[in-house]
Structures are given as C-alpha cells and as structure tokens.
Scaffold this motif. Sequence first.
Motif, PDB file in Angstrom:
ATOM      1  N   HIS A   1       0.834  -1.201   0.000  1.00  0.00           N
ATOM      2  CA  HIS A   1       0.000   0.000   0.000  1.00  0.00           C
ATOM      3  C   HIS A   1       0.871   1.253   0.000  1.00  0.00           C
ATOM      4  CE1 HIS A   1      -3.238  -2.667   1.304  1.00  0.00           C
ATOM      5  NE2 HIS A   1      -2.469  -3.051   2.303  1.00  0.00           N
ATOM      6  N   TYR A   2       0.354   2.329  -0.559  1.00  0.00           N
ATOM      7  CA  TYR A   2       0.950   3.641  -0.340  1.00  0.00           C
ATOM      8  C   TYR A   2       0.567   4.070   1.071  1.00  0.00           C
ATOM      9  CZ  TYR A   2       2.059   3.969  -5.277  1.00  0.00           C
ATOM     10  OH  TYR A   2       2.582   3.741  -6.514  1.00  0.00           O
ATOM     11  N   GLY A   3       1.305   5.014   1.631  1.00  0.00           N
ATOM     12  CA  GLY A   3       1.022   5.479   2.987  1.00  0.00           C
ATOM     13  C   GLY A   3       2.258   6.103   3.586  1.00  0.00           C
ATOM     14  N   LYS A   4       2.766   5.483   4.657  1.00  0.00           N
ATOM     15  CA  LYS A   4       3.973   6.030   5.273  1.00  0.00           C
ATOM     16  C   LYS A   4       4.823   4.916   5.868  1.00  0.00           C
ATOM     17  CE  LYS A   4       1.898   7.169   9.741  1.00  0.00           C
ATOM     18  NZ  LYS A   4       1.641   8.221  10.712  1.00  0.00           N
ATOM     19  N   ALA A   5       6.113   5.211   5.952  1.00  0.00           N
ATOM     20  CA  ALA A   5       7.086   4.334   6.597  1.00  0.00           C
ATOM     21  C   ALA A   5       7.724   5.139   7.723  1.00  0.00           C
ATOM     22  CB  ALA A   5       8.135   3.874   5.599  1.00  0.00           C
ATOM     23  N   CYS A   6       7.792   4.544   8.903  1.00  0.00           N
ATOM     24  CA  CYS A   6       8.295   5.259  10.078  1.00  0.00           C
ATOM     25  C   CYS A   6       9.390   4.470  10.773  1.00  0.00           C
ATOM     26  CB  CYS A   6       7.176   5.505  11.086  1.00  0.00           C
ATOM     27  SG  CYS A   6       5.789   6.459  10.451  1.00  0.00           S
ATOM     28  N   ALA A   7      10.260   5.186  11.436  1.00  0.00           N
ATOM     29  CA  ALA A   7      11.272   4.594  12.305  1.00  0.00           C
ATOM     30  C   ALA A   7      11.036   5.136  13.710  1.00  0.00           C
ATOM     31  CB  ALA A   7      12.665   4.955  11.828  1.00  0.00           C
ATOM     32  N   HIS A   8      11.186   4.271  14.719  1.00  0.00           N
ATOM     33  CA  HIS A   8      10.920   4.646  16.109  1.00  0.00           C
ATOM     34  C   HIS A   8      12.093   4.179  16.976  1.00  0.00           C
ATOM     35  CE1 HIS A   8       6.706   4.961  14.773  1.00  0.00           C
ATOM     36  NE2 HIS A   8       6.908   3.778  14.217  1.00  0.00           N
ATOM     37  N   LEU A   9      12.595   5.054  17.822  1.00  0.00           N
ATOM     38  CA  LEU A   9      13.633   4.697  18.789  1.00  0.00           C
ATOM     39  C   LEU A   9      12.989   4.475  20.149  1.00  0.00           C
ATOM     40  CD1 LEU A   9      16.641   4.449  19.721  1.00  0.00           C
ATOM     41  CD2 LEU A   9      16.539   6.918  20.185  1.00  0.00           C
ATOM     42  N   TYR A  10      13.218   3.294  20.711  1.00  0.00           N
ATOM     43  CA  TYR A  10      12.733   2.963  22.057  1.00  0.00           C
ATOM     44  C   TYR A  10      13.937   2.847  22.987  1.00  0.00           C
ATOM     45  CZ  TYR A  10       8.188   1.715  20.096  1.00  0.00           C
ATOM     46  OH  TYR A  10       6.966   1.753  19.473  1.00  0.00           O
ATOM     47  N   VAL A  11      13.805   3.408  24.192  1.00  0.00           N
ATOM     48  CA  VAL A  11      14.820   3.297  25.234  1.00  0.00           C
ATOM     49  C   VAL A  11      14.118   2.806  26.486  1.00  0.00           C
ATOM     50  CG1 VAL A  11      16.553   4.507  26.614  1.00  0.00           C
ATOM     51  CG2 VAL A  11      16.207   5.136  24.205  1.00  0.00           C
ATOM     52  N   ASN A  12      14.577   1.691  27.025  1.00  0.00           N
ATOM     53  CA  ASN A  12      13.932   1.056  28.186  1.00  0.00           C
ATOM     54  C   ASN A  12      12.448   0.806  27.931  1.00  0.00           C
ATOM     55  OD1 ASN A  12      16.220   0.830  29.904  1.00  0.00           O
ATOM     56  ND2 ASN A  12      16.062   3.006  30.349  1.00  0.00           N
ATOM     57  N   GLY A  13      12.116   0.427  26.693  1.00  0.00           N
ATOM     58  CA  GLY A  13      10.736   0.091  26.347  1.00  0.00           C
ATOM     59  C   GLY A  13       9.819   1.272  26.092  1.00  0.00           C
ATOM     60  N   VAL A  14      10.340   2.502  26.178  1.00  0.00           N
ATOM     61  CA  VAL A  14       9.537   3.703  25.979  1.00  0.00           C
ATOM     62  C   VAL A  14       9.953   4.367  24.669  1.00  0.00           C
ATOM     63  CG1 VAL A  14       8.969   5.991  26.905  1.00  0.00           C
ATOM     64  CG2 VAL A  14       9.296   4.058  28.462  1.00  0.00           C
ATOM     65  N   ARG A  15       8.980   4.673  23.821  1.00  0.00           N
ATOM     66  CA  ARG A  15       9.305   5.352  22.569  1.00  0.00           C
ATOM     67  C   ARG A  15       9.769   6.769  22.858  1.00  0.00           C
ATOM     68  NH1 ARG A  15       5.005   5.393  17.878  1.00  0.00           N
ATOM     69  NH2 ARG A  15       4.009   6.886  19.262  1.00  0.00           N
ATOM     70  N   ARG A  16      10.987   7.083  22.402  1.00  0.00           N
ATOM     71  CA  ARG A  16      11.572   8.404  22.642  1.00  0.00           C
ATOM     72  C   ARG A  16      11.353   9.352  21.478  1.00  0.00           C
ATOM     73  NH1 ARG A  16      16.117   8.381  26.362  1.00  0.00           N
ATOM     74  NH2 ARG A  16      16.159  10.604  25.961  1.00  0.00           N
ATOM     75  N   VAL A  17      11.416   8.827  20.242  1.00  0.00           N
ATOM     76  CA  VAL A  17      11.316   9.702  19.076  1.00  0.00           C
ATOM     77  C   VAL A  17      10.936   8.858  17.862  1.00  0.00           C
ATOM     78  CG1 VAL A  17      13.771   9.493  18.487  1.00  0.00           C
ATOM     79  CG2 VAL A  17      12.525  11.564  17.829  1.00  0.00           C
ATOM     80  N   SER A  18      10.270   9.488  16.902  1.00  0.00           N
ATOM     81  CA  SER A  18       9.872   8.834  15.648  1.00  0.00           C
ATOM     82  C   SER A  18      10.108   9.788  14.487  1.00  0.00           C
ATOM     83  CB  SER A  18       8.384   8.467  15.665  1.00  0.00           C
ATOM     84  OG  SER A  18       8.107   7.556  16.692  1.00  0.00           O
ATOM     85  N   GLN A  19      10.308   9.207  13.321  1.00  0.00           N
ATOM     86  CA  GLN A  19      10.366  10.002  12.093  1.00  0.00           C
ATOM     87  C   GLN A  19       9.716   9.188  10.976  1.00  0.00           C
ATOM     88  OE1 GLN A  19      13.875  11.128   9.353  1.00  0.00           O
ATOM     89  NE2 GLN A  19      13.850  12.672  10.976  1.00  0.00           N
ATOM     90  N   CYS A  20       8.887   9.841  10.172  1.00  0.00           N
ATOM     91  CA  CYS A  20       8.144   9.145   9.112  1.00  0.00           C
ATOM     92  C   CYS A  20       8.381   9.799   7.762  1.00  0.00           C
ATOM     93  CB  CYS A  20       6.649   9.182   9.418  1.00  0.00           C
ATOM     94  SG  CYS A  20       6.186   8.365  10.945  1.00  0.00           S
ATOM     95  N   HIS A  21       8.233   8.970   6.724  1.00  0.00           N
ATOM     96  CA  HIS A  21       8.258   9.419   5.342  1.00  0.00           C
ATOM     97  C   HIS A  21       6.960   8.973   4.697  1.00  0.00           C
ATOM     98  CE1 HIS A  21      12.613   9.541   6.082  1.00  0.00           C
ATOM     99  NE2 HIS A  21      12.634  10.431   5.106  1.00  0.00           N
ATOM    100  N   HIS A  22       6.360   9.858   3.933  1.00  0.00           N
ATOM    101  CA  HIS A  22       5.150   9.492   3.191  1.00  0.00           C
ATOM    102  C   HIS A  22       5.555   8.820   1.898  1.00  0.00           C
ATOM    103  CE1 HIS A  22       2.180  11.352   5.812  1.00  0.00           C
ATOM    104  NE2 HIS A  22       3.119  12.222   6.064  1.00  0.00           N
ATOM    105  N   ILE A  23       4.934   7.687   1.611  1.00  0.00           N
ATOM    106  CA  ILE A  23       5.193   6.922   0.405  1.00  0.00           C
ATOM    107  C   ILE A  23       4.020   7.158  -0.544  1.00  0.00           C
ATOM    108  CG2 ILE A  23       5.681   4.639  -0.546  1.00  0.00           C
ATOM    109  CD1 ILE A  23       7.744   5.520   1.573  1.00  0.00           C
ATOM    110  N   THR A  24       4.283   7.869  -1.635  1.00  0.00           N
ATOM    111  CA  THR A  24       3.214   8.236  -2.577  1.00  0.00           C
ATOM    112  C   THR A  24       3.626   7.869  -3.993  1.00  0.00           C
ATOM    113  OG1 THR A  24       4.105  10.460  -2.834  1.00  0.00           O
ATOM    114  CG2 THR A  24       2.463  10.153  -1.109  1.00  0.00           C
ATOM    115  N   LYS A  25       2.672   8.018  -4.894  1.00  0.00           N
ATOM    116  CA  LYS A  25       2.928   7.717  -6.306  1.00  0.00           C
ATOM    117  C   LYS A  25       3.971   8.649  -6.872  1.00  0.00           C
ATOM    118  CE  LYS A  25      -1.698   6.023  -7.129  1.00  0.00           C
ATOM    119  NZ  LYS A  25      -2.924   6.130  -7.842  1.00  0.00           N
TER     120      LYS A  25
END
Length: 106
Positions: free
Chosen positions: A82-106
């Motif tokens: 599917h088109y949409g978005k791809a994200c990366a997430h950093l977890y420290v001690n099981g808690v999400r600290r930060v995320s960054q996403c890219h939109h995947i489009t035509k």
Amino acid sequence: MKIPTGCAFTHIIRGDGKSITYQNAGVDCGFVGALNSGFCNWRIDFTYADTNNRTYRTSRGRTHTECKIDPMRNNAPQKLPHYGKACAHLYVNGVRRVSQCHHITK
C-alpha cells in the motif's frame, strides 16, 4: 520524551514507489550531545501504515542492552502492498523516545 540536545534522529529511505531498496535509522550526536552517557536498552522499530494511517507491518528491532551514543539499524528491502507512510521509532527502556516518518506516494 525527546533525545538529548545536540542529537538528531535520522531516517533514510531509498527506492521507487512502493519498493524500498534501502532503509536506515539512527541517532547522530555532536558537540554537547556527544557528552551524554548514551542510550541504554535501546531498539529501533520500523512500521508501515496505509493512507488511512492503519499500521499493517512492523519490523521490531532487537533490544540492545549496552549503552551506545549512536544507536543505528538498517532494515531489509521492502515491497509495500500500500501507499502510505514508513516510520522509524527509537525505544529506550521500552519507551518510545522519538519517531520520524516518510510518506510513500505515487
């Protein structure tokens, strides 16, 4: 929660359309940020969501018990259904600290 001052969370994607040929995420610290003790018990996850923001795939990274100033992870190439978005997430001690996403489009 955020990452320390002087650090940046980066997420790089290369590919064409719904085909991801390269994907990497990690933390880069410089100057003041390089003085911190690092990230302990960390992992980086990659998630993929459709255009309705429904997550349909998660690539969970392994938890690293060591403390590291520059955690980083590569992910395997992906053929997205599917088109949409791809994200990366950093977890420290099981808690999400930060995320960054890219939109995947035509």
